[in-house]
Design a protein around this motif. Structure first.
Motif: not given
Length: 102
Positions: A31-33, A57-83
């Motif tokens: 779990f990564l902030d 890997i799962v992101f856990a964050s209260s911040y808005a997602l940075e679109n390009e980096k988030y898109k790249k992470a999704k392409e690399m099998d980011l498992c999900g995000i917990i707000n």
């Protein structure tokens, strides 16, 4: 709260520490902030994926997602995000979905 429920947890104080601890212990799930001291969660994500492309890997964050980096992470099998703030059930759902059942 995860430790209170009997899960083995390896806390890290920042992104660099998280990468080091991942390399040493290869946990079932990370779990990564997104906002952390030093390198951010995106950079930690990309470095961990270089170590192990199958890392869960799962992101856990209260911040808005940075679109390009988030898109790249999704392409690399980011498992999900917990707000955040999040309750225990959201973390446990990810653990049950992605962690090994040893």
């Amino acid at each position: 709260m995860l430790m209170d429920e009997g899960y083995d947890v390896i806390p890290a104080i920042n992104g660099e520490d998280g990468i080091t601890k991942f390399r040493e212990s290869k946990p079932d799930i990370v779990f990564l902030d997104i906002k952390m001291p030093g390198i951010d969660g995106y950079e930690a994500f990309f470095r961990i994926k270089k170590i192990d492309s199958d890392a869960k890997i799962v992101f856990a964050s209260s911040y808005a997602l940075e679109n390009e980096k988030y898109k790249k992470a999704k392409e690399m099998d980011l498992c999900g995000i917990i707000n955040k703030p999040a309750d225990f059930d959201e973390y446990e759902k990810m653990i049950k979905k992605y962690a090994k059942n040893d």
